[in-house]
Design a protein around this motif. Structure first.
Motif, PDB file in Angstrom:
ATOM      1  N   PRO A 142      15.690  -1.478  -6.728  1.00  0.00           N
ATOM      2  CA  PRO A 142      16.483  -1.188  -7.923  1.00  0.00           C
ATOM      3  C   PRO A 142      15.639  -1.178  -9.203  1.00  0.00           C
ATOM      4  N   THR A 143      14.647  -2.048  -9.271  1.00  0.00           N
ATOM      5  CA  THR A 143      13.854  -2.183 -10.498  1.00  0.00           C
ATOM      6  C   THR A 143      12.763  -1.130 -10.610  1.00  0.00           C
ATOM      7  N   TYR A 144      12.025  -0.928  -9.536  1.00  0.00           N
ATOM      8  CA  TYR A 144      10.849  -0.056  -9.598  1.00  0.00           C
ATOM      9  C   TYR A 144      10.946   1.193  -8.721  1.00  0.00           C
ATOM     10  N   GLY A 145      12.030   1.334  -7.976  1.00  0.00           N
ATOM     11  CA  GLY A 145      12.161   2.481  -7.098  1.00  0.00           C
ATOM     12  C   GLY A 145      11.226   2.378  -5.904  1.00  0.00           C
ATOM     13  N   THR A 146      11.111   3.461  -5.161  1.00  0.00           N
ATOM     14  CA  THR A 146      10.251   3.440  -3.978  1.00  0.00           C
ATOM     15  C   THR A 146       8.792   3.217  -4.345  1.00  0.00           C
ATOM     16  N   ALA A 147       8.420   3.500  -5.592  1.00  0.00           N
ATOM     17  CA  ALA A 147       7.036   3.302  -6.037  1.00  0.00           C
ATOM     18  C   ALA A 147       6.668   1.829  -6.150  1.00  0.00           C
ATOM     19  N   VAL A 148       7.598   0.933  -5.848  1.00  0.00           N
ATOM     20  CA  VAL A 148       7.268  -0.487  -5.739  1.00  0.00           C
ATOM     21  C   VAL A 148       6.208  -0.701  -4.662  1.00  0.00           C
ATOM     22  N   LEU A 149       6.081   0.268  -3.759  1.00  0.00           N
ATOM     23  CA  LEU A 149       5.129   0.160  -2.657  1.00  0.00           C
ATOM     24  C   LEU A 149       3.689   0.476  -3.046  1.00  0.00           C
ATOM     25  N   VAL A 150       3.460   1.091  -4.189  1.00  0.00           N
ATOM     26  CA  VAL A 150       2.112   1.541  -4.542  1.00  0.00           C
ATOM     27  C   VAL A 150       1.087   0.422  -4.429  1.00  0.00           C
ATOM     28  N   ASN A 151       1.307  -0.664  -5.158  1.00  0.00           N
ATOM     29  CA  ASN A 151       0.335  -1.759  -5.136  1.00  0.00           C
ATOM     30  C   ASN A 151       0.320  -2.497  -3.801  1.00  0.00           C
ATOM     31  N   VAL A 152       1.475  -2.589  -3.168  1.00  0.00           N
ATOM     32  CA  VAL A 152       1.563  -3.276  -1.867  1.00  0.00           C
ATOM     33  C   VAL A 152       0.713  -2.557  -0.827  1.00  0.00           C
ATOM     34  N   ILE A 153       0.887  -1.258  -0.725  1.00  0.00           N
ATOM     35  CA  ILE A 153       0.148  -0.480   0.276  1.00  0.00           C
ATOM     36  C   ILE A 153      -1.322  -0.383  -0.091  1.00  0.00           C
ATOM     37  N   ASN A 154      -1.613  -0.257  -1.360  1.00  0.00           N
ATOM     38  CA  ASN A 154      -3.014  -0.179  -1.797  1.00  0.00           C
ATOM     39  C   ASN A 154      -3.760  -1.465  -1.463  1.00  0.00           C
ATOM     40  N   GLU A 155      -3.140  -2.615  -1.747  1.00  0.00           N
ATOM     41  CA  GLU A 155      -3.793  -3.892  -1.462  1.00  0.00           C
ATOM     42  C   GLU A 155      -3.920  -4.144   0.042  1.00  0.00           C
ATOM     43  N   SER A 156      -3.126  -3.435   0.831  1.00  0.00           N
ATOM     44  CA  SER A 156      -3.234  -3.555   2.284  1.00  0.00           C
ATOM     45  C   SER A 156      -4.358  -2.679   2.836  1.00  0.00           C
ATOM     46  N   GLY A 157      -4.956  -1.876   1.964  1.00  0.00           N
ATOM     47  CA  GLY A 157      -6.083  -1.041   2.368  1.00  0.00           C
ATOM     48  C   GLY A 157      -5.716   0.208   3.135  1.00  0.00           C
ATOM     49  N   ILE A 158      -4.459   0.634   3.039  1.00  0.00           N
ATOM     50  CA  ILE A 158      -4.037   1.837   3.761  1.00  0.00           C
ATOM     51  C   ILE A 158      -3.419   2.865   2.804  1.00  0.00           C
ATOM     52  N   TYR A 159      -3.897   2.867   1.546  1.00  0.00           N
ATOM     53  CA  TYR A 159      -3.408   3.823   0.546  1.00  0.00           C
ATOM     54  C   TYR A 159      -4.395   4.993   0.540  1.00  0.00           C
TER      55      TYR A 159
END
Length: 376
Positions: free
Chosen positions: A7-24
Motif C-alpha cells: 500500500p505504501t510503496y507499491g510493487t516497487a517495494v521489492l527494488v531494494n529487497v531484490i537488489n540486496e539479495s544479489g538477484i537484481y
C-alpha cells in the motif's frame, strides 16, 4: 507485505529487497547488483513522484501507482518496469523511467519486454555487434536516459531501427547473429529476478507454459521472501514440488479472477500433512494425501489392447506396496506418442516404448537435439 509495503510503496517495494539479495539483473543480466538501485526505488517514487494510487475494484491494498514527472503523468511505473528501464539499462533516474513507461502505456507495450529489449540492444552495442551507423537515434549505451525514452517511442511507432526493437530481444539479437544476448526463455524476456541466485525460480522459467514469466509461478516468495517458508535459493533439491504447487496455484487464482498476491496467504507443500492430520482427527481412517501423492508413479502405457498396457498392468501389480509405492498405468495413443507424452504432458513419470522408436527420434531430432539428456 500486503499490510504495509504494497500500500505504501507499491510493487516497487521489492527494488531494494531484490537488489540486496544479489538477484537484481543489471545491464542485461551481466551483473546481479545495481549500486544505484536505491535512487530508483519504491521509496523514492512515493516520496517525489506519486500523485495517487491506481486501485483495482474494491481492493484494500491499492498497490497500483499513479505518478507525475516533468509534466508527464500516468499509471505506474511498477516494480518490473522500474527494473527493466533502471538496473537493466543502467539508469538511476526515475524521471526518464516514468516517461518511458508513459510511452509503453500509450502504445500498449509490455514494459518488461520493451525495457529488456533495449537493454539487449545496449549490450549488443557494448560488444560491437550493433554499430552506431545501424541505428537512427540516440546511441544505445548503458546509462543513457535519452535512449530509453526515445527508443521506447520509436519502438511503439515502428520508426526506423525501432521496428527491429519491436520484434523483441530474441529476434533482434538473432538478426545480428547473437541470440544468446537475449535474456529470455521461449523468446519471452526474463523479468526482474536473476535465476542464478534463485534456482527454483529458474526451474519455474524453464517449465512455465509461457517461458520467462514470473506470474505463472512465483518461487521468489519462498526462496527470497521466506513465504510461506524460507528455502535455500542456491539449491535445486526439492524444488520441483514447489514449482508445481505455485504453477497450479497461480492457474487457480487466475481462473477465479483473484489478485495474484493472494498466493502469499496460501500454504506450501510441507504444511499439507498438518492439514491431513487435522482431517484424520475429524474423520478416522482418512488418507494421508501428501504421503500418498508423493509415492505414486505414473506410467504412460499406450493404446488400449496394446502390449504396453499389459506390461504396465504387470508392473503395477508386482511393484505395488500400498501407500509406500503405487504405480498407476495411463492409457495413451501408442508407443511413439508415449515418448512425446513423457516429455511434455504434466504428471507422466515413465513411459513404455520401443528402442527403435527412441533411436528414430534421436536420429531425426524430431523431439529435440538432446533427447538422451531428457530421458533416462
Amino acid at each position: 507485505t500486503t499490510g504495509e509495503g504494497l500500500p505504501t510503496y507499491g510493487t516497487a517495494v521489492l527494488v531494494n529487497v531484490i537488489n540486496e539479495s544479489g538477484i537484481y539483473p543489471t545491464e542485461n543480466f551481466q551483473k546481479g547488483y545495481f549500486p544505484a538501485a536505491d535512487q530508483a526505488s519504491g521509496e523514492v517514487l512515493a516520496e517525489k513522484y506519486l500523485t495517487g494510487k491506481d486501485v483495482c475494484f474494491r481492493c484494500p491494498i491499492a498497490c497500483g501507482r499513479y505518478c507525475r514527472a516533468d509534466g508527464v503523468e500516468g499509471g505506474g511505473p511498477e516494480y518490473e518496469t522500474i527494473w527493466a528501464y533502471s538496473a537493466d539499462c543502467g539508469i538511476s533516474d526515475l524521471v526518464p523511467i516514468i516517461k518511458a513507461n508513459k510511452w509503453c502505456n500509450e502504445y500498449g507495450l509490455d514494459t518488461i519486454s520493451a525495457g529488456a529489449t533495449i537493454a539487449c540492444a545496449m549490450e549488443m552495442h557494448q560488444r560491437g555487434i550493433l554499430k552506431d551507423e545501424d541505428v537512427d537515434g540516440p546511441t544505445l549505451e548503458f546509462g543513457s536516459s535519452e535512449a530509453i525514452v526515445e527508443w521506447t517511442r520509436k519502438m511503439g511507432a515502428g520508426e526506423g531501427f525501432g521496428a527491429k526493437l519491436a520484434l523483441g530481444s530474441y529476434r533482434l539479437a538473432e538478426l545480428y547473429g547473437a541470440p544468446e544476448l537475449s535474456m529470455s526463455v521461449k523468446k519471452l524476456e526474463l523479468p526482474a529476478y536473476d535465476p542464478r541466485g534463485a534456482q527454483g525460480h529458474g526451474l519455474q522459467y524453464a517449465t512455465s507454459n509461457r517461458g520467462g514469466c514470473h506470474v505463472r509461478g512465483y518461487l521468489i516468495s519462498p526462496e527470497i521472501l521466506g513465504v510461506p517458508e524460507k528455502l535455500d535459493p542456491f539449491s535445486i533439491e526439492g524444488k520441483a514440488v514447489w514449482v508445481k504447487l505455485f504453477q497450479d496455484l497461480t492457474a487457480v487464482i487466475d481462473s477465479l479472477g483473484l489478485c495474484l498476491f493472494t498466493f502469499t496467504a496460501s500454504a506450501g507443500p510441507r504444511s499439507q500433512p498438518v492439514k491431513d492430520e487435522a482431517v484424520a482427527a475429524e474423520r478416522p481412517g482418512a488418507i494421508d494425501r501428501a504421503r500418498l501423492n508423493e509415492n505414486v508413479v505414473t506410467i504412460m502405457a499406450g493404446a488400449p489392447g496394446g502390449t504396453g498396457l499389459s506390461i504396465a498392468y504387470d508392473l503395477a501389480e508386482v511393484l505395488d506396496d500400498g501407500n509406500n509405492l503405487r504405480v498407476v498405468p495411463m492409457i495413451g495413443k501408442g508407443v511413439a506418442e508415449n515418448v512425446r507424452d513423457l516429455l511434455y504432458l504434466r504428471g507422466v513419470d515413465m513411459a513404455i516404448t520401443q528402442a527403435n522408436i527412441l533411436k528414430h527420434f534421436a536420429r531425426t531430432g524430431a523431439l529435440g537435439k538432446n533427447l538422451g539428456n531428457q530421458i533416462t
